[in-house]
Design an enzyme around this catalytic site. Structure first.
Site, PDB file in Angstrom:
ATOM      1  N   ASN A   1       6.504 -18.326  27.632  1.00 47.31           N
ATOM      2  CA  ASN A   1       7.120 -17.428  26.636  1.00 47.31           C
ATOM      3  C   ASN A   1       7.774 -16.212  27.304  1.00 47.31           C
ATOM      4  O   ASN A   1       7.587 -15.086  26.893  1.00 47.31           O
ATOM      5  CB  ASN A   1       6.081 -16.975  25.593  1.00 47.31           C
TER       6      ASN A   1
ATOM      7  N   HIS B   1      -7.787 -19.855  24.542  1.00 50.15           N
ATOM      8  CA  HIS B   1      -8.516 -18.718  23.928  1.00 50.15           C
ATOM      9  C   HIS B   1      -9.253 -19.032  22.619  1.00 50.15           C
ATOM     10  O   HIS B   1      -8.939 -18.485  21.567  1.00 50.15           O
ATOM     11  CB  HIS B   1      -7.595 -17.514  23.733  1.00 50.15           C
TER      12      HIS B   1
ATOM     13  N   LYS C   1       2.923 -25.994  27.225  1.00 51.26           N
ATOM     14  CA  LYS C   1       2.187 -25.070  26.364  1.00 51.26           C
ATOM     15  C   LYS C   1       2.812 -25.138  24.984  1.00 51.26           C
ATOM     16  O   LYS C   1       4.023 -24.937  24.837  1.00 51.26           O
ATOM     17  CB  LYS C   1       2.282 -23.632  26.901  1.00 51.26           C
TER      18      LYS C   1
ATOM     19  N   ASP D   1      -5.780 -15.079  29.754  1.00 46.03           N
ATOM     20  CA  ASP D   1      -4.666 -14.763  28.845  1.00 46.03           C
ATOM     21  C   ASP D   1      -4.082 -13.381  29.188  1.00 46.03           C
ATOM     22  O   ASP D   1      -3.811 -12.562  28.308  1.00 46.03           O
ATOM     23  CB  ASP D   1      -5.084 -14.831  27.370  1.00 46.03           C
TER      24      ASP D   1
ATOM     25  N   HIS E   1      -1.967 -23.133  21.820  1.00 49.38           N
ATOM     26  CA  HIS E   1      -2.370 -21.892  21.132  1.00 49.38           C
ATOM     27  C   HIS E   1      -2.691 -22.308  19.701  1.00 49.38           C
ATOM     28  O   HIS E   1      -1.790 -22.602  18.920  1.00 49.38           O
ATOM     29  CB  HIS E   1      -1.236 -20.867  21.186  1.00 49.38           C
TER      30      HIS E   1
ATOM     31  N   HIS F   1       0.518 -14.420  31.692  1.00 47.26           N
ATOM     32  CA  HIS F   1       1.914 -14.139  31.338  1.00 47.26           C
ATOM     33  C   HIS F   1       2.424 -13.107  32.338  1.00 47.26           C
ATOM     34  O   HIS F   1       1.985 -11.956  32.311  1.00 47.26           O
ATOM     35  CB  HIS F   1       1.998 -13.545  29.930  1.00 47.26           C
ATOM     36  N   PHE F   2       3.334 -13.517  33.223  1.00 53.13           N
ATOM     37  CA  PHE F   2       3.830 -12.586  34.249  1.00 53.13           C
ATOM     38  C   PHE F   2       5.212 -12.019  33.929  1.00 53.13           C
ATOM     39  O   PHE F   2       5.787 -11.291  34.738  1.00 53.13           O
ATOM     40  CB  PHE F   2       3.788 -13.228  35.640  1.00 53.13           C
ATOM     41  N   ARG F   3       5.780 -12.368  32.751  1.00 55.76           N
ATOM     42  CA  ARG F   3       7.002 -11.705  32.246  1.00 55.76           C
ATOM     43  C   ARG F   3       8.184 -11.783  33.219  1.00 55.76           C
ATOM     44  O   ARG F   3       8.981 -10.856  33.275  1.00 55.76           O
ATOM     45  CB  ARG F   3       6.723 -10.221  31.958  1.00 55.76           C
TER      46      ARG F   3
ATOM     47  N   HIS G   1      -4.264 -19.266  32.363  1.00 56.66           N
ATOM     48  CA  HIS G   1      -3.511 -18.643  31.273  1.00 56.66           C
ATOM     49  C   HIS G   1      -3.098 -17.215  31.620  1.00 56.66           C
ATOM     50  O   HIS G   1      -3.862 -16.276  31.408  1.00 56.66           O
ATOM     51  CB  HIS G   1      -4.396 -18.667  30.017  1.00 56.66           C
TER      52      HIS G   1
END
Ligand code: NCD
Ligand code: ZN
Length: 447
Positions: free
Chosen positions: A111, A243, A160, A309, A195, A78-80, A76
């Site tokens: 996302n 999470h 996801k 996360d 989530h 988030h590398f944007r 989990h």
């Protein structure tokens, strides 16, 4: 009943009999239920060939008093990338941070901007991994566009599903639509991470000004209700709840035989750990009583997976007034070091950590890593439990430059091998950016 497609996959990896080793790693490892001397023969193809005395004359690397561990899988992050902002993260900075924290595979969330809801967005993201990633990357897709689901199932690494609004997610599907969606996803065979917060339980009045009021605004009840709603999912769906913060939700998921993760921040930090928006995250940090009960469950091996996360918001955005600041904390580089330090301190058993950080997450996404076993890819770490260091945001490698664990102690790997190639040496990244985009290769066998 439709047969579960995942069960038609190939079975678990086998060893390449007869191949010559390229390298022998010599040291100690957790093996056969104890820490013992080991020689690991690694083949030209980067797979573990055999374990035990090697007489082939291949080059040997003796790690001395250090311990050889499998690299971790962080399901989990988030590398944007794409979508920035540039001072948040990219596949370059995020995977380097992961490598230095002992993570050999990340599951990267959809996302981003644009969100990964179709083949074009997924292909574009995969392009951004190739030639830039230090470690392997599994890409999640979002199943929100019905006509894209089947195509995404053939190319993404997992789905996801967000049940509540969070960073980059404004309109989650209504909970009433979730059973139908999960039934459809079950037939597509990919792992599905969820989530799980039920937004009907959120307080929408008032302006939360600190982590305790954020906890009150997105209460544990929301997690319990969302987890209850997931009970209708088909048994053969490879479901995983992201999470989990509540030990009650954790016990329920265990009873139901579902996979789930807890994060280092929910295991180690509470709503009282800090007052500012650097401690704002979804789901919120909980009370100290809940945190310590979740830690106790983890310590007893009743939390199957740990994942970070990693949500690296720029510090400029975290400096906004609490109610305006985005939710999320970075963590991919500190997850394993913080927990290795707990092992050194004698409050966490090494095999419990290895199962939760290395073996189970890799199995959930069908990857032949996470164990020191013949046939597995040689994604390995060398860890010296005598070298503790102080965690400082400005010295970490995420582009965001801060951490909620400022001042905590961690044990960072001294060396990290990807497919038998050294990519971290003396705590510095020395590898080539040749991480791969991976997809599930086999269906996990029941535990
Ligand atoms: C995550 C983010 O910033 O992308 N934020 C968070 O608070 N955890 C999104 C998410 O996982 O909810
Ligand atoms: Zn997330």
């Amino acid at each position: 009943m439709v047969p579960p497609p995942a069960h038609r996959h190939r079975s678990e990896p086998r060893t390449g009999v007869g191949a010559r080793p390229a390298l022998i790693l010599v040291g100690r490892a957790w093996f056969g239920g104890r820490l013992q001397p080991i020689e690991i023969a690694i083949g030209e193809d980067g797979r573990i060939l055999s374990i035990g005395k090697d007489r082939s004359g291949a080059p040997r690397h003796d790690v001395g008093e250090a311990v050889i561990l499998p690299a971790a899988t962080d399901l989990h992050v988030h590398f944007r990338d794409p979508g920035g902002p540039t001072d948040a993260e990219s596949f370059v900075s995020g995977t380097a941070a992961a490598a230095l924290g002992g993570v050999g595979l990340v599951g990267e969330m959809p996302n981003t901007r644009p969100p990964v809801v179709d083949r074009d967005a997924l292909d574009e993201k995969a392009q951004r991994v190739r030639g830039r990633a230090a470690i392997d990357v599994l890409l999640y897709a979002s199943p929100t566009v019905a006509r894209e689901r089947a195509a995404l199932a053939r190319t993404a690494g997992g789905f996801k599903l967000y049940l509540s609004p969070t960073t980059g997610i404004a309109d989650p599907p209504p909970l009433a639509a979730v059973p139908g969606l999960l039934a459809e996803l079950a037939d597509l065979g990919l792992p599905v991470a969820v989530h799980a917060e039920d937004p009907r339980d959120f307080l929408t009045t008032g302006r939360p000004a600190d982590p305790a009021s954020w906890n009150a605004a997105r209460p544990v009840r929301a997690e319990l209700d969302a987890v209850a709603a997931l009970a209708t999912a088909p048994e053969w769906l490879r479901l995983h709840v992201a999470h989990v913060t509540s030990p009650v939700a954790a016990e329920r998921l265990l009873r139901e035989g579902r996979s789930f993760e807890a994060t280092p921040h929910h295991l180690l930090l509470s709503e009282r750990s800090g007052a500012d928006a650097k401690f704002k995250v979804n789901p919120p940090l909980r009370t100290e009583a809940e945190r310590s009960a979740l830690w106790e469950a983890f310590r007893r091996g009743r939390v199957p997976i740990v994942a970070s996360d990693h949500a690296p918001h720029p510090i400029s955005e975290k400096a906004l007034p609490f109610h305006q600041a985005p939710s999320g904390v970075p963590g991919v580089e500190t997850m394993l070091p913080l927990l290795l330090e707990r092992v050194r301190a004698g409050v966490l058993a090494l095999p419990v950590l290895l199962a939760a950080a290395c073996d189970r997450p890799a199995r959930w996404v069908g990857q032949p890593i996470g164990r020191i076993a013949p046939g597995h890819r040689a994604h390995l770490l060398v860890v010296d439990f005598r070298t503790r260091s102080r965690i400082e945001g400005r010295r970490l490698h995420s582009a965001c430059g801060w951490t909620p664990f400022e001042g905590w102690d961690g044990i960072f790997p001294r060396e990290h091998y990807r497919d038998g190639e050294r990519i971290v040496e003396d705590g510095e990244f020395v590898g080539a950016p040749s991480g791969r985009v991976v997809r599930p290769e086999y269906a996990p066998t029941p535990r």
